[in-house]
Design an enzyme around this catalytic site. Structure first.
Site, PDB file in Angstrom:
ATOM      1  N   ASP A  38       3.094  -2.627   8.327  1.00 46.94           N
ATOM      2  CA  ASP A  38       2.034  -2.691   7.303  1.00 46.94           C
ATOM      3  C   ASP A  38       1.008  -1.542   7.502  1.00 46.94           C
ATOM      4  O   ASP A  38       1.106  -0.953   8.650  1.00 46.94           O
ATOM      5  CB  ASP A  38       1.415  -3.761   7.098  1.00 46.94           C
ATOM      6  CG  ASP A  38       0.876  -4.239   5.851  1.00 46.94           C
ATOM      7  OD1 ASP A  38       0.625  -3.177   4.984  1.00 46.94           O
ATOM      8  OD2 ASP A  38       0.442  -5.345   5.406  1.00 46.94           O
ATOM      9  N   GLY A  39       0.484  -1.207   6.575  1.00 49.02           N
ATOM     10  CA  GLY A  39      -0.633   0.001   6.729  1.00 49.02           C
ATOM     11  C   GLY A  39      -1.889  -0.605   7.238  1.00 49.02           C
ATOM     12  O   GLY A  39      -2.089  -1.661   7.356  1.00 49.02           O
TER      13      GLY A  39
ATOM     14  N   GLY B  56       0.733  -1.199  -0.108  1.00 53.08           N
ATOM     15  CA  GLY B  56      -0.022   0.043  -0.047  1.00 53.08           C
ATOM     16  C   GLY B  56       0.839   1.216  -0.014  1.00 53.08           C
ATOM     17  O   GLY B  56       1.972   1.094   0.065  1.00 53.08           O
ATOM     18  N   SER B  57       0.099   2.475   0.126  1.00 52.90           N
ATOM     19  CA  SER B  57       0.881   3.752  -0.224  1.00 52.90           C
ATOM     20  C   SER B  57       1.634   4.210   1.105  1.00 52.90           C
ATOM     21  O   SER B  57       2.473   4.924   0.805  1.00 52.90           O
ATOM     22  CB  SER B  57      -0.159   4.663  -0.644  1.00 52.90           C
ATOM     23  OG  SER B  57      -1.202   4.895   0.192  1.00 52.90           O
TER      24      SER B  57
ATOM     25  N   LYS C 175      -7.985  -3.964   6.965  1.00 51.76           N
ATOM     26  CA  LYS C 175      -7.164  -3.949   6.048  1.00 51.76           C
ATOM     27  C   LYS C 175      -7.586  -4.672   4.959  1.00 51.76           C
ATOM     28  O   LYS C 175      -8.834  -5.411   5.026  1.00 51.76           O
ATOM     29  CB  LYS C 175      -5.872  -4.736   6.550  1.00 51.76           C
ATOM     30  CG  LYS C 175      -5.068  -3.772   7.429  1.00 51.76           C
ATOM     31  CD  LYS C 175      -3.978  -4.572   8.121  1.00 51.76           C
ATOM     32  CE  LYS C 175      -2.980  -5.076   7.327  1.00 51.76           C
ATOM     33  NZ  LYS C 175      -2.436  -4.139   6.130  1.00 51.76           N
TER      34      LYS C 175
ATOM     35  N   GLU D  44      -1.132 -10.492   3.969  1.00 50.51           N
ATOM     36  CA  GLU D  44      -0.809  -9.654   5.217  1.00 50.51           C
ATOM     37  C   GLU D  44      -1.271 -10.124   6.396  1.00 50.51           C
ATOM     38  O   GLU D  44      -0.375  -9.867   7.604  1.00 50.51           O
ATOM     39  CB  GLU D  44      -1.703  -8.010   4.938  1.00 50.51           C
ATOM     40  CG  GLU D  44      -1.286  -7.391   3.631  1.00 50.51           C
ATOM     41  CD  GLU D  44      -2.214  -6.219   3.559  1.00 50.51           C
ATOM     42  OE1 GLU D  44      -1.696  -5.174   2.896  1.00 50.51           O
ATOM     43  OE2 GLU D  44      -3.496  -6.176   3.871  1.00 50.51           O
TER      44      GLU D  44
ATOM     45  N   LYS E 193      -7.150   7.734   9.356  1.00 54.08           N
ATOM     46  CA  LYS E 193      -7.382   6.400   9.386  1.00 54.08           C
ATOM     47  C   LYS E 193      -7.999   5.863  10.753  1.00 54.08           C
ATOM     48  O   LYS E 193      -8.470   4.880  11.130  1.00 54.08           O
ATOM     49  CB  LYS E 193      -6.285   5.401   9.265  1.00 54.08           C
ATOM     50  CG  LYS E 193      -5.940   5.701   7.699  1.00 54.08           C
ATOM     51  CD  LYS E 193      -6.648   5.391   6.714  1.00 54.08           C
ATOM     52  CE  LYS E 193      -5.944   6.101   5.223  1.00 54.08           C
ATOM     53  NZ  LYS E 193      -4.716   5.235   4.841  1.00 54.08           N
TER      54      LYS E 193
ATOM     55  N   ASP F  14      -6.339   0.444   6.678  1.00 53.05           N
ATOM     56  CA  ASP F  14      -7.499   1.314   6.323  1.00 53.05           C
ATOM     57  C   ASP F  14      -8.092   2.024   7.175  1.00 53.05           C
ATOM     58  O   ASP F  14      -8.729   3.230   7.126  1.00 53.05           O
ATOM     59  CB  ASP F  14      -8.234   0.543   5.006  1.00 53.05           C
ATOM     60  CG  ASP F  14      -7.629   0.022   4.016  1.00 53.05           C
ATOM     61  OD1 ASP F  14      -7.106   0.723   3.199  1.00 53.05           O
ATOM     62  OD2 ASP F  14      -7.358  -1.255   4.045  1.00 53.05           O
TER      63      ASP F  14
ATOM     64  N   GLY G  34      -6.049  -2.785  -0.519  1.00 54.41           N
ATOM     65  CA  GLY G  34      -5.293  -2.992  -1.694  1.00 54.41           C
ATOM     66  C   GLY G  34      -5.285  -4.331  -2.259  1.00 54.41           C
ATOM     67  O   GLY G  34      -4.602  -4.814  -3.125  1.00 54.41           O
TER      68      GLY G  34
END
Length: 221
Positions: A80-81, A26-27, A93, A102, A120, A83, A96
């Site tokens: 990790d990111g 992800g971004s 999450k 993940e 978030k 959402d 993506g």
């Protein structure tokens, strides 16, 4: 420097020589991987396990050595990111499309670090539609069963065709409005035949790096 870059690069500080690192998708995770690539070029010795084909490509471009699960006994740190995250550091999450890998990698890591910008955070999860990965066979029936739990599942598309995960499955984006008991919903979803995994990451994150009032903030559980 934007918020995603701030939290992404901060997380790289937790990576030490010799570690096996789970590399998120992800971004926001993009900035962690870019920073780790810079550190590797300056002498840091790590190996990575990517959560997606997209991440694997980026890591290779950055000079990070990748390994398979069969070649390691444990993952030291996964970054990790998210959402969405709540006050208990539970996550949604899968925006993506990499939620299955993940979750496997986050669960296997001794420490799972989550990086997320200030947009978030939420008191309770549910504003972000919950991704649920399902097998293609019987997908319509699986979708109806998921809807019985109180949402409207929508098949994720890529253009006018169904989005296909790296594992060859579909994703349903499920709007539950508000999720009062994420641990209970996680179990209910995964008991439905046809569901491979869902994007609720409950009691997994050990550390959250985010932004509050323009400043880096770290929260632990």
């Amino acid at each position: 420097m934007n918020e995603k870059q701030m939290v992404g690069e901060k997380a790289a500080e937790y990576i030490k020589d010799g570690m096996v690192v789970g590399l998120g998708t992800g971004s926001t995770a993009y900035y962690t991987i870019k920073k780790l690539g810079e550190l590797v070029r300056n002498g840091l010795n790590i190996t990575g396990i990517p959560t997606s084909e997209q991440t694997a490509k980026l890591a290779v471009e950055q000079g990070i050595t990748l390994v398979d699960f069969k070649d390691v006994k444990q993952i030291d740190v996964a970054i990790d990111g998210a959402d969405e995250f709540d006050t208990n550091l539970n996550l949604i999450k899968g925006g993506g499309g990499a939620l299955l890998r993940e979750k496997i990698i986050g669960n296997a890591a001794s420490t799972f670090i989550v990086i997320a910008d200030s947009s978030k955070g939420a008191e309770k999860l549910g504003a972000f539609p919950l991704p649920v990965e399902i097998v293609k066979f019987g997908s319509e029936m699986t979708s109806r069963k998921i809807a019985e739990l109180g949402c409207e599942p929508i098949l994720r598309l890529n253009g006018n065709r169904p989005f296909i995960t790296d594992n060859g499955n579909y994703i349903l984006d499920c709007d539950f409005k508000q999720i009062d008991s994420p641990d209970e919903l996680e179990l209910q979803l995964n008991m439905i035949p046809g569901v491979v995994e869902n994007g609720l990451f409950v009691n997994m994150a050990k550390r959250l790096i985010t932004i509050e009032n323009g400043e880096l903030v770290e929260k632990t559980r």
